[in-house]
Motif scaffolding. Structure first.
Motif, PDB file in Angstrom:
ATOM      1  N   ALA A   1      -6.531  -0.542   2.724  1.00 37.51           N
ATOM      2  CA  ALA A   1      -5.636  -0.536   1.554  1.00 37.51           C
ATOM      3  C   ALA A   1      -5.888   0.697   0.691  1.00 37.51           C
ATOM      4  O   ALA A   1      -7.021   1.177   0.585  1.00 37.51           O
ATOM      5  N   VAL A   2      -4.840   1.213   0.070  1.00 38.84           N
ATOM      6  CA  VAL A   2      -4.982   2.397  -0.786  1.00 38.84           C
ATOM      7  C   VAL A   2      -5.705   2.018  -2.076  1.00 38.84           C
ATOM      8  O   VAL A   2      -5.713   0.853  -2.492  1.00 38.84           O
ATOM      9  N   ARG A   3      -6.311   2.996  -2.727  1.00 38.52           N
ATOM     10  CA  ARG A   3      -7.144   2.710  -3.899  1.00 38.52           C
ATOM     11  C   ARG A   3      -6.347   2.247  -5.109  1.00 38.52           C
ATOM     12  O   ARG A   3      -6.911   1.697  -6.057  1.00 38.52           O
ATOM     13  N   GLU A   4      -5.031   2.482  -5.095  1.00 44.41           N
ATOM     14  CA  GLU A   4      -4.181   2.039  -6.215  1.00 44.41           C
ATOM     15  C   GLU A   4      -3.925   0.533  -6.195  1.00 44.41           C
ATOM     16  O   GLU A   4      -3.266   0.004  -7.086  1.00 44.41           O
ATOM     17  N   THR A   5      -4.420  -0.147  -5.174  1.00 42.74           N
ATOM     18  CA  THR A   5      -4.232  -1.592  -5.087  1.00 42.74           C
ATOM     19  C   THR A   5      -5.538  -2.317  -5.381  1.00 42.74           C
ATOM     20  O   THR A   5      -6.628  -1.769  -5.211  1.00 42.74           O
ATOM     21  N   ARG A   6      -5.393  -3.566  -5.800  1.00 45.46           N
ATOM     22  CA  ARG A   6      -6.555  -4.441  -5.947  1.00 45.46           C
ATOM     23  C   ARG A   6      -6.654  -5.269  -4.672  1.00 45.46           C
ATOM     24  O   ARG A   6      -5.680  -5.862  -4.227  1.00 45.46           O
ATOM     25  N   VAL A   7      -7.831  -5.293  -4.083  1.00 45.75           N
ATOM     26  CA  VAL A   7      -8.040  -6.003  -2.822  1.00 45.75           C
ATOM     27  C   VAL A   7      -8.476  -7.440  -3.116  1.00 45.75           C
ATOM     28  O   VAL A   7      -9.380  -7.676  -3.915  1.00 45.75           O
ATOM     29  N   PHE A   8      -7.801  -8.389  -2.461  1.00 45.88           N
ATOM     30  CA  PHE A   8      -8.130  -9.802  -2.662  1.00 45.88           C
ATOM     31  C   PHE A   8      -8.301 -10.469  -1.302  1.00 45.88           C
ATOM     32  O   PHE A   8      -7.341 -10.675  -0.567  1.00 45.88           O
TER      33      PHE A   8
ATOM     34  N   SER B   1       0.824  -1.216   0.000  1.00 42.92           N
ATOM     35  CA  SER B   1       0.000   0.000   0.000  1.00 42.92           C
ATOM     36  C   SER B   1       0.853   1.258   0.000  1.00 42.92           C
ATOM     37  O   SER B   1       0.461   2.293  -0.526  1.00 42.92           O
ATOM     38  N   GLU B   2       2.036   1.160   0.591  1.00 39.52           N
ATOM     39  CA  GLU B   2       2.935   2.310   0.639  1.00 39.52           C
ATOM     40  C   GLU B   2       3.609   2.553  -0.720  1.00 39.52           C
ATOM     41  O   GLU B   2       3.886   3.689  -1.092  1.00 39.52           O
ATOM     42  N   ILE B   3       3.865   1.476  -1.457  1.00 38.39           N
ATOM     43  CA  ILE B   3       4.545   1.599  -2.748  1.00 38.39           C
ATOM     44  C   ILE B   3       3.593   1.971  -3.879  1.00 38.39           C
ATOM     45  O   ILE B   3       3.935   2.741  -4.768  1.00 38.39           O
ATOM     46  N   ALA B   4       2.398   1.386  -3.845  1.00 37.83           N
ATOM     47  CA  ALA B   4       1.460   1.465  -4.977  1.00 37.83           C
ATOM     48  C   ALA B   4       1.217   2.871  -5.527  1.00 37.83           C
ATOM     49  O   ALA B   4       1.232   3.061  -6.754  1.00 37.83           O
ATOM     50  N   PRO B   5       1.011   3.891  -4.682  1.00 35.53           N
ATOM     51  CA  PRO B   5       0.738   5.227  -5.238  1.00 35.53           C
ATOM     52  C   PRO B   5       1.912   5.818  -6.024  1.00 35.53           C
ATOM     53  O   PRO B   5       1.739   6.754  -6.804  1.00 35.53           O
ATOM     54  N   GLN B   6       3.124   5.270  -5.821  1.00 36.95           N
ATOM     55  CA  GLN B   6       4.315   5.842  -6.450  1.00 36.95           C
ATOM     56  C   GLN B   6       4.604   5.277  -7.845  1.00 36.95           C
ATOM     57  O   GLN B   6       5.359   5.859  -8.605  1.00 36.95           O
ATOM     58  N   LEU B   7       4.041   4.120  -8.155  1.00 36.52           N
ATOM     59  CA  LEU B   7       4.343   3.455  -9.431  1.00 36.52           C
ATOM     60  C   LEU B   7       3.063   3.173 -10.204  1.00 36.52           C
ATOM     61  O   LEU B   7       2.163   2.512  -9.692  1.00 36.52           O
ATOM     62  N   LYS B   8       3.030   3.653 -11.432  1.00 37.30           N
ATOM     63  CA  LYS B   8       1.783   3.594 -12.202  1.00 37.30           C
ATOM     64  C   LYS B   8       1.692   2.399 -13.153  1.00 37.30           C
ATOM     65  O   LYS B   8       0.621   2.020 -13.568  1.00 37.30           O
ATOM     66  N   ARG B   9       2.814   1.787 -13.509  1.00 35.28           N
ATOM     67  CA  ARG B   9       2.771   0.750 -14.550  1.00 35.28           C
ATOM     68  C   ARG B   9       2.702  -0.669 -14.004  1.00 35.28           C
ATOM     69  O   ARG B   9       2.782  -1.628 -14.742  1.00 35.28           O
ATOM     70  N   ILE B  10       2.549  -0.784 -12.701  1.00 35.60           N
ATOM     71  CA  ILE B  10       2.587  -2.083 -12.045  1.00 35.60           C
ATOM     72  C   ILE B  10       1.211  -2.431 -11.488  1.00 35.60           C
ATOM     73  O   ILE B  10       0.471  -1.556 -11.053  1.00 35.60           O
ATOM     74  N   ASP B  11       0.885  -3.723 -11.501  1.00 31.75           N
ATOM     75  CA  ASP B  11      -0.335  -4.186 -10.832  1.00 31.75           C
ATOM     76  C   ASP B  11       0.004  -4.482  -9.375  1.00 31.75           C
ATOM     77  O   ASP B  11       0.949  -5.214  -9.094  1.00 31.75           O
ATOM     78  N   PHE B  12      -0.768  -3.934  -8.466  1.00 29.33           N
ATOM     79  CA  PHE B  12      -0.567  -4.181  -7.044  1.00 29.33           C
ATOM     80  C   PHE B  12      -1.787  -4.867  -6.446  1.00 29.33           C
ATOM     81  O   PHE B  12      -2.919  -4.458  -6.694  1.00 29.33           O
ATOM     82  N   VAL B  13      -1.524  -5.899  -5.659  1.00 32.59           N
ATOM     83  CA  VAL B  13      -2.606  -6.642  -5.011  1.00 32.59           C
ATOM     84  C   VAL B  13      -2.291  -6.757  -3.524  1.00 32.59           C
ATOM     85  O   VAL B  13      -1.156  -7.022  -3.145  1.00 32.59           O
TER      86      VAL B  13
END
Length: 220
Positions: free
Chosen positions: A69-76, A45-57
């Motif tokens: 979890a931050v909105r830039e991540t996919r929640v599973f 969650s800390e990394i996701a907002p900084q990188l746009k080309r990666i999928d975060f889960v």
């Protein structure tokens, strides 16, 4: 007749072919970073907002933690029938069973991925129990997988350390590469009297920076 035939063949050979676009020759590497358990999800969650080309889960049994979890991540969420939306405490056996009940759903997380990066803080129930199962599913699908794991502080007790070590033994055979980071090492760069939450924050920040650098290097 032979001259006409030769002329026809020559025309066929010299026929202008459609140029191939550069983007058709380049395969865009798909990277997915998956935080398993509360600690791993926090780092992701800390990394996701900084990188746009990666999928975060962020993957967890704990529904309340997933809501943070931050909105830039996919929640599973997994293991709902087993834990009823709660965490696994310090029971890695519970985390393991929670994954095994939902292998097909988890396998979809690795579909079409070139490189999976699993991030987990070992020593608890969900990360320690579930991360080895995630790694095994990725290996069975032939996905290249890097694992980045933290080990507990000494003051967190022998039991947490034992859980973490046992989890690592199961993880390593199913990974292409692994990076193991003892939390205790943070005291090499911060004061030993630093409050625990500030120490965890310092670890997260360093891990985030290193992971960000790694991903950017891969793309460059």
């Amino acid at each position: 007749d032979m001259a006409k035939k030769h002329k026809k063949q020559k025309n066929k050979k010299t026929k202008k072919q459609k140029p191939i676009k550069t983007e058709e020759l380049i395969h865009r590497t798909r990277i997915r970073v998956i935080g398993v358990g509360g600690g791993g999800s926090s780092i992701v969650s800390e990394i996701a907002p900084q990188l746009k080309r990666i999928d975060f889960v962020v993957a967890n049994t704990d529904l309340q933690a997933l809501k943070e979890a931050v909105r830039e991540t996919r929640v599973f969420q997994f293991g709902q029938n087993l834990t009823h939306g709660l965490g696994c405490g310090m029971d890695p056996g519970l985390g393991k069973i929670a994954v095994r009940d939902e292998k097909q759903k988890i396998a979809k997380l690795f579909k079409g991925i070139d490189l999976a990066i699993l991030v987990s803080c070992l020593g608890g129930g969900t990360g320690s129990g579930a991360a080895p199962e995630f790694a095994k599913i990725a290996r069975d699908l032939g996905v290249m997988t890097l694992g980045i794991f933290t080990l507990p502080f000494k003051f967190e007790g022998v039991r947490r350390s034992q859980i973490a070590r046992a989890s690592l033994e199961k993880l390593i055979p199913n990974l292409n590469a692994v990076s193991i980071i003892p939390n205790e090492n943070i005291f090499r760069i911060i004061d030993k009297n630093t409050p625990i939450m500030a120490a965890f924050s310092a670890i997260n920040k360093r891990l985030s920076a290193n992971l960000r650098g790694l991903i950017e290097m891969i793309y460059l």
